[in-house]
Motif scaffolding. Sequence first.
Motif, short mmCIF file in Angstrom:
data_model
loop_
_atom_site.label_atom_id
_atom_site.label_comp_id
_atom_site.label_asym_id
_atom_site.label_seq_id
_atom_site.Cartn_x
_atom_site.Cartn_y
_atom_site.Cartn_z
N ALA A 111 54.80 97.02 28.81
CA ALA A 111 56.27 96.89 29.24
C ALA A 111 57.28 96.48 28.05
CB ALA A 111 56.43 95.79 30.11
N LEU A 112 56.45 95.44 27.06
CA LEU A 112 57.33 95.07 25.71
C LEU A 112 57.42 96.18 24.76
CD1 LEU A 112 58.56 92.81 24.56
CD2 LEU A 112 56.25 92.33 23.87
N THR A 113 56.37 97.19 24.82
CA THR A 113 56.41 98.37 23.88
C THR A 113 57.27 99.31 24.28
OG1 THR A 113 54.07 97.95 23.65
CG2 THR A 113 55.02 100.11 23.09
N GLU A 114 57.49 99.64 25.70
CA GLU A 114 58.27 100.75 26.07
C GLU A 114 59.99 100.16 26.32
OE1 GLU A 114 57.67 104.02 25.78
OE2 GLU A 114 55.81 103.04 24.87
N SER A 115 59.87 98.72 26.24
CA SER A 115 61.54 98.30 26.53
C SER A 115 62.28 98.65 25.51
CB SER A 115 61.40 96.79 26.87
OG SER A 115 60.99 96.06 25.78
N ARG A 116 63.53 99.01 25.79
CA ARG A 116 64.34 99.76 24.76
C ARG A 116 65.88 99.06 25.37
NH1 ARG A 116 61.63 103.52 25.96
NH2 ARG A 116 60.46 104.83 24.71
N GLN A 118 69.63 99.24 26.33
CA GLN A 118 70.33 100.15 26.97
C GLN A 118 71.68 100.57 26.20
OE1 GLN A 118 71.56 99.49 31.10
NE2 GLN A 118 71.09 101.50 31.56
#
Length: 124
Positions: A111-116, A118
């Motif tokens: 989740a941390l890797t894929e959080s960006r 907005q």
Amino acid sequence: MRRSLPRHGTGEEAFTLTLWSFLIGAAVMLPLAPHQGLLPQGGNFTEAALVTLYIAAVTTALADPLYFAGVAALRAATASVTMLLEPVSAAVLAVLFLDEQLTTGVIAALALTESRPQAPPDTQ
């Protein structure tokens, strides 16, 4: 701090970058090695050495320069998405084919890797 590589991809070869990344990674992990043990334990040492050599030669020394050369040919946005999807796909494949456990730590890391952040909405 000055960047040592040019901005437009005319810098070091993929093999050189891979070699340096492994040397730095080995230097960082070496102090932790005595805690886990420097040699393989429980089993045939020759078999473990051959498997380690295969992993080092085929899946790393051969695949990483090809991966970096391929990413260098992509646009920056495509390359960044590709690099962000790599750990996710590795975790999914490990769960599906290697019977790995999907722990809360792995889920949090993914989740941390894929959080960006907005993107702001268009005002036009």
